[in-house]
Design an enzyme around this catalytic site. Structure first.
Site, PDB file in Angstrom:
ATOM      1  N   GLY A 187       0.802  -1.254  -0.157  1.00 15.99           N
ATOM      2  CA  GLY A 187      -0.163   0.197   0.119  1.00 15.99           C
ATOM      3  C   GLY A 187       0.349   1.318  -0.063  1.00 15.99           C
ATOM      4  N   SER A 188       0.135   1.803   0.802  1.00 14.16           N
ATOM      5  CA  SER A 188       1.271   3.404   0.538  1.00 14.16           C
ATOM      6  C   SER A 188       1.907   3.930   1.539  1.00 14.16           C
ATOM      7  CB  SER A 188      -0.056   4.747   0.631  1.00 14.16           C
ATOM      8  OG  SER A 188      -0.938   4.311   2.105  1.00 14.16           O
ATOM      9  N   PRO A 189       2.974   4.778   0.800  1.00 11.04           N
ATOM     10  CA  PRO A 189       3.761   4.749   2.726  1.00 11.04           C
ATOM     11  C   PRO A 189       3.151   5.437   3.398  1.00 11.04           C
ATOM     12  CG  PRO A 189       4.749   5.709  -0.243  1.00 11.04           C
ATOM     13  CD  PRO A 189       3.123   5.168  -0.523  1.00 11.04           C
ATOM     14  N   VAL A 191       0.487   4.637   5.096  1.00 13.21           N
ATOM     15  CA  VAL A 191      -0.324   3.704   5.965  1.00 13.21           C
ATOM     16  C   VAL A 191       0.707   2.820   5.815  1.00 13.21           C
ATOM     17  CG1 VAL A 191      -2.173   1.647   6.021  1.00 13.21           C
ATOM     18  CG2 VAL A 191      -2.466   4.093   4.795  1.00 13.21           C
ATOM     19  N   GLY A 192       2.142   2.419   5.331  1.00 13.06           N
ATOM     20  CA  GLY A 192       3.033   2.163   5.915  1.00 13.06           C
ATOM     21  C   GLY A 192       3.227   2.197   7.194  1.00 13.06           C
ATOM     22  N   GLU A 209       5.861  -3.098   1.037  1.00 12.04           N
ATOM     23  CA  GLU A 209       5.617  -3.153  -0.148  1.00 12.04           C
ATOM     24  C   GLU A 209       4.653  -1.094  -0.780  1.00 12.04           C
ATOM     25  OE1 GLU A 209       7.375  -4.485  -2.826  1.00 12.04           O
ATOM     26  OE2 GLU A 209       7.812  -6.387  -1.835  1.00 12.04           O
ATOM     27  N   CYS A 243       1.648   0.933  -8.844  1.00 17.57           N
ATOM     28  CA  CYS A 243       2.734   1.666  -7.726  1.00 17.57           C
ATOM     29  C   CYS A 243       4.066   1.180  -8.625  1.00 17.57           C
ATOM     30  CB  CYS A 243       3.262  -0.017  -7.115  1.00 17.57           C
ATOM     31  SG  CYS A 243       3.282  -1.518  -7.527  1.00 17.57           S
TER      32      CYS A 243
HETATM   33  P1  NAD Z   1      -3.409   2.085   0.831  1.00 20.32           P
HETATM   34  O1  NAD Z   1      -2.084   2.123   1.853  1.00 20.32           O
HETATM   35  O2  NAD Z   1      -3.997   2.994   0.808  1.00 20.32           O
HETATM   36  O3  NAD Z   1      -4.664   0.822   1.930  1.00 20.32           O
HETATM   37  C1  NAD Z   1      -3.808  -0.214   1.383  1.00 20.32           C
HETATM   38  C2  NAD Z   1      -4.324  -1.224   2.542  1.00 20.32           C
HETATM   39  O4  NAD Z   1      -4.145  -1.114   3.313  1.00 20.32           O
HETATM   40  C3  NAD Z   1      -6.077  -1.776   2.253  1.00 20.32           C
HETATM   41  O5  NAD Z   1      -6.041  -3.032   2.164  1.00 20.32           O
HETATM   42  C4  NAD Z   1      -6.697  -0.316   3.388  1.00 20.32           C
HETATM   43  O6  NAD Z   1      -7.196  -1.001   3.998  1.00 20.32           O
HETATM   44  C5  NAD Z   1      -5.382  -0.896   4.451  1.00 20.32           C
HETATM   45  N1  NAD Z   1      -4.947   0.047   5.251  1.00 20.32           N
HETATM   46  C6  NAD Z   1      -5.660   1.491   5.283  1.00 20.32           C
HETATM   47  N2  NAD Z   1      -5.159   2.783   6.486  1.00 20.32           N
HETATM   48  C7  NAD Z   1      -4.722   1.752   7.229  1.00 20.32           C
HETATM   49  C8  NAD Z   1      -4.466   1.602   8.779  1.00 20.32           C
HETATM   50  N3  NAD Z   1      -4.609   2.973   9.665  1.00 20.32           N
HETATM   51  N4  NAD Z   1      -4.707   0.303   9.764  1.00 20.32           N
HETATM   52  C9  NAD Z   1      -4.217  -0.600   8.560  1.00 20.32           C
HETATM   53  N5  NAD Z   1      -4.677  -1.350   7.756  1.00 20.32           N
HETATM   54  C10 NAD Z   1      -5.231   0.429   6.766  1.00 20.32           C
HETATM   55  O7  NAD Z   1      -3.116   1.678  -0.209  1.00 20.32           O
HETATM   56  P2  NAD Z   1      -4.243   1.823  -1.245  1.00 20.32           P
HETATM   57  O8  NAD Z   1      -4.444   2.582  -1.924  1.00 20.32           O
HETATM   58  O9  NAD Z   1      -4.726   0.890  -1.350  1.00 20.32           O
HETATM   59  O10 NAD Z   1      -3.159   1.345  -2.691  1.00 20.32           O
HETATM   60  C11 NAD Z   1      -1.677   2.543  -3.771  1.00 20.32           C
HETATM   61  C12 NAD Z   1      -0.738   2.424  -2.821  1.00 20.32           C
HETATM   62  O11 NAD Z   1       0.011   1.235  -2.836  1.00 20.32           O
HETATM   63  C13 NAD Z   1       0.383   3.164  -3.778  1.00 20.32           C
HETATM   64  O12 NAD Z   1       1.218   4.027  -3.041  1.00 20.32           O
HETATM   65  C14 NAD Z   1       0.867   1.966  -4.641  1.00 20.32           C
HETATM   66  O13 NAD Z   1       2.189   2.707  -5.090  1.00 20.32           O
HETATM   67  C15 NAD Z   1       1.032   1.181  -3.895  1.00 20.32           C
HETATM   68  N6  NAD Z   1       1.059   0.065  -3.967  1.00 20.32           N
HETATM   69  C16 NAD Z   1       2.782  -0.990  -3.706  1.00 20.32           C
HETATM   70  C17 NAD Z   1       2.579  -1.329  -4.642  1.00 20.32           C
HETATM   71  C18 NAD Z   1       4.436  -2.853  -4.400  1.00 20.32           C
HETATM   72  O14 NAD Z   1       3.935  -3.570  -4.979  1.00 20.32           O
HETATM   73  N7  NAD Z   1       5.190  -1.757  -3.865  1.00 20.32           N
HETATM   74  C19 NAD Z   1       1.853  -2.706  -5.251  1.00 20.32           C
HETATM   75  C20 NAD Z   1       0.100  -1.938  -5.372  1.00 20.32           C
HETATM   76  C21 NAD Z   1       0.149  -0.728  -4.973  1.00 20.32           C
END
Ligand code: NAD
Length: 463
Positions: A187-189, A191-192, A209, A243
């Protein structure tokens, strides 16, 4: 099932089955393969309904990618699981060392929506290969795909081996309260960071990731027609919601006009105007769509010129493939990961200028270089700390299972895919057996005498 119940059930099961056999792991992977193929049509329909993702794109970017990972794992798992004999240095004379991978334990997988299938099933493949039970949370933004994935996963795994919990950030946060052994997050940096804080409470290991701004350099030696095709595919597949999509272009001044012409030609060839943009995936939700519009408005208000595209339709949530010429550094498109079909086109004075601009930002997930000069690729490889540097192609690093795949710093921590994915869920355990020569160790044990030190020094010579 609550997060706590799911975790506890798996922990009890794991204590009783701490190291599932190769046959058991492969059995689950084969069942997962069959269950996935059975639901191909249903998943294509779900992703069309969720965000108008074209069926052919689902085949390529969801099914092909998942099957490559699955088949690679089935082919190599026996070797990965085998203890690896290590060389014996002289001071360890009389011992034998093996390293063997054992499952870390119940693991948590949190997935995004943009490639709902492969980014949910990919880590599940690695967890299963490593022998870890898992709880997975798909994204709330692709609800039809998430429902189907839940049904699919539950058809393969009993809950003590694989459980699915649906929901948004609150549910994700509650899962982080449980002491999982490993957390795999995509997911996003932003939330990471929260995920890492959550994992830190239990000192769980993490694979993050993440995303970021992946640059694409177009050198003056590049084949411009080929570069336009590669950039168009990498940037506009999945509506730019990838991503590893090229986030912005750095185009050598000598070829900028010619490349702009080729890029326009390629975009018009790929996304034929008047066809309702059927091959261009929509933006996932109304709020994500509004963000794309806001990015465009912000760039226009700061003087960026729209070179190609620029239109958006709120009813279909489609944003046309758009290229922006020279948006200033202060604009949102140059500050944030775009994650949509908007592509800044910056004209640069060559490799040094391009590298200097890349260096101003956090470490990118991928770096693309279009050139016919290998020395240029070497310069990017040496200078940019990134997950992958690709010459004359975009995106293909994702389907190289001998990988590894992952980012650095802002674009991620740890590696996945293939053996790296298996190892991320594994504890690499050393088994050191002392077999003969018990007298050697006694020479440096108490009671210490002057000769102890000379023997110690002798040992140093043979390290
Ligand atoms: P996001 O970070 O918004 O959400 C990802 C997941 O985290 C979702 O399941 C969401 O419900 C969960 N989440 C959100 N807040 C949370 C919290 N506080 N605690 C626990 N879980 C939580 O990301 P997104 O919008 O789903 O995806 C887009 C991002 O992901 C972009 O930044 C993209 O570059 C990145 N991404 C990276 C890869 C990779 O392989 N490196 C692949 C796909 C997407």
């Amino acid at each position: 099932m609550t997060a706590q119940q799911a975790y506890q059930q798996q922990q009890t099961y794991f204590k009783a089955h701490p190291n599932p056999s190769l046959a058991h792991r492969k059995g689950r992977l084969k069942a997962l393969r069959a269950a996935l193929l059975e639901r191909e049509e249903a998943l294509k329909n779900a992703l069309w309904e969720d965000f108008r993702k074209p069926r052919y794109e689902v085949e390529l970017t969801e099914f092909l990618t998942t099957l490559i990972e699955l088949d690679h794992t089935l082919r190599h798992l026996a070797r990965w699981m085998k203890p690896q004999r290590k060389p014996t240095p002289l001071v360890l004379m009389g011992t034998r060392t093996d390293v063997q991978c054992f499952p870390k334990g119940p693991s948590l997988i949190i997935a995004p929506w943009n490639y709902a299938v492969v980014l949910t099933l990919g880590p599940i493949i690695h967890a299963t290969a490593a022998g870890c039970p898992f709880v997975v949370k798909p994204s709330e933004h692709t609800p039809r795909a998430a429902d189907l994935l839940k049904e699919l996963i539950e058809s393969v795994y009993p809950p003590e081996e694989g459980a699915v919990v649906l929901g948004g950030p609150d549910v994700g946060a509650s899962l982080l309260d449980e002491p999982f052994a490993h957390v795999h997050f995509t997911g996003s940096p932003t939330v990471g960071r929260t995920i890492m804080e959550g994992a830190a409470k239990h000192l769980a290991s993490v694979t993050l990731e993440l995303g970021g701004k992946s640059p694409t350099y177009i050198d003056r030696s590049a084949d411009l027609v080929d570069a336009a095709k590669g950039v168009c595919f990498g940037k506009f597949s999945n509506g730019g919601q990838t991503c590893i999509a090229p986030d912005y272009l750095l185009v050598h001044r000598d070829v900028s006009d010619a490349f702009a012409t080729e890029l326009k030609r390629e975009i018009e060839r790929a996304y034929v105007p008047g066809t309702g943009d059927a091959d261009l995936t929509a933006i996932v939700t109304p709020s994500h769509f509004e963000r794309q519009q806001a990015l465009l408005e912000d760039a226009a208000s700061h003087g960026a010129t729209i070179l190609i595209g620029g239109s958006a339709n709120a009813d279909t949530r489609r944003v046309a493939a758009t290229v922006l010429l020279d948006p200033p550094e202060s604009t949102r498109v140059m500050q944030e990961e775009i994650f949509g079909p908007i592509l800044p086109f910056l004209v640069v004075d060559g490799v040094d200028d391009a590298l200097e601009r890349i260096d101003r930002r956090p470490k990118p997930l991928s770096t693309y270089v279009y050139t016919n000069d290998d020395a240029v690729v070497e310069r990017f490889s040496a200078a940019v700390r990134t997950g992958a540097v690709c010459k004359n192609t975009t995106m293909l690093q994702f389907v190289q299972p001998f990988g590894p795949f992952g980012g650095e710093g802002n674009s991620g921590i740890g590696r996945s895919h293939g053996e790296a994915g298996f190892r991320a869920f594994s504890n690499e355990q050393v088994v050191l057996r002392r077999q003969w020569g018990s007298w050697i160790l006694r020479l440096v044990q108490p009671p210490y005498r002057p000769r102890t030190s000379s023997i110690g020094r002798l040992f140093r010579k043979f390290t």
